[in-house]
Design a protein around this motif. Structure first.
Motif, short mmCIF file in Angstrom:
data_model
loop_
_atom_site.label_atom_id
_atom_site.label_comp_id
_atom_site.label_asym_id
_atom_site.label_seq_id
_atom_site.Cartn_x
_atom_site.Cartn_y
_atom_site.Cartn_z
N UNK A 10 16.71 -39.62 58.60
CA UNK A 10 15.40 -39.15 59.07
C UNK A 10 15.59 -37.96 60.02
N UNK A 11 14.76 -36.94 59.84
CA UNK A 11 14.87 -35.76 60.69
C UNK A 11 14.50 -36.11 62.12
N UNK A 12 15.24 -35.54 63.05
CA UNK A 12 14.97 -35.69 64.48
C UNK A 12 15.69 -34.56 65.20
N UNK A 13 15.23 -34.19 66.37
CA UNK A 13 15.92 -33.14 67.11
C UNK A 13 17.34 -33.58 67.50
N UNK A 14 18.29 -32.66 67.43
CA UNK A 14 19.63 -32.91 67.96
C UNK A 14 20.68 -33.38 66.99
N UNK A 15 20.38 -33.50 65.70
CA UNK A 15 21.37 -34.00 64.74
C UNK A 15 22.58 -33.08 64.69
N UNK A 16 22.36 -31.78 64.53
CA UNK A 16 23.48 -30.84 64.43
C UNK A 16 24.25 -30.81 65.74
N UNK A 17 23.55 -30.81 66.85
CA UNK A 17 24.21 -30.81 68.16
C UNK A 17 25.09 -32.05 68.33
#
Length: 190
Positions: A10-17
């Protein structure tokens, strides 16, 4: 050591970070990567270099990311051998029109039949179409064929076959030859 890692959830802020912090904490570095939001989900694919002694701890850490499905696999060192096959043909394909079951398969099957590789593909549905509630489907991408081109390769025949399919499905389907650095069509016969 090189690892290809894919994450989906599920998309959420901070996955790549979060993912890249794990890589850095394990002494690694991110090389090539691609990421995309698909509906309410987020997909990430990265080529990571990490010391061999940190491979298992890196895998355990990324597999522990919250709400993410992760796959890691070891790959050969991408810098060990520089093989860059020449591209004999590059074309940009697109489709715009009424959505039909199997529409992506039908287009990509024609491309595969003519030995074209799909380098990029993007699809989306426009539900705000002003045509009586009909959803419009959009597909676009880049297709290539390695050099030398196969005997009988004919981009005009491929275009005609795609246009015929478009007529049958009430869609506009195009394949445009992409231009190279010298502004000439990108064909290379060998």
């Amino acid at each position: 050591m090189s690892i290809v890692s894919t994450e989906l959830g599920p998309d959420r802020p901070g996955i790549v970070s979060e993912f890249t912090k794990i890589v850095v904490d394990e002494g690694g570095n991110v090389g090539e990567s691609q990421a995309s939001r698909l509906g309410s989900h987020f997909g990430l694919m990265m080529l990571v270099k990490v010391p061999k002694s940190h491979k298992e701890s890196l895998q355990a850490a990324v597999e522990g990311m919250s709400d993410m499905s992760t796959t890691c696999y070891t790959t050969s060192d991408p810098d060990a051998v520089q093989v860059t096959p020449k591209v004999g043909y590059t074309g940009q394909f697109s489709l715009h029109g009424a959505d039909h079951p199997g529409i992506v398969h039908k287009v990509t099957n024609i491309l595969a039949k003519h030995r074209l590789n799909i380098d990029e593909l993007k699809t989306f549905e426009d539900k705000s179409a002003p045509y009586g509630g009909l959803s419009l489907f959009h597909l676009s991408g880049i297709a290539t064929s390695p050099a030398p081109l196969a005997n009988g390769f004919d981009s005009k025949a491929i275009k005609a076959e795609l246009e015929e399919l478009g007529d049958l499905m009430n869609c506009e389907i195009t394949l445009e030859d992409m231009l190279d650095d010298k502004d000439s069509a990108s064909f290379y016969a060998g």
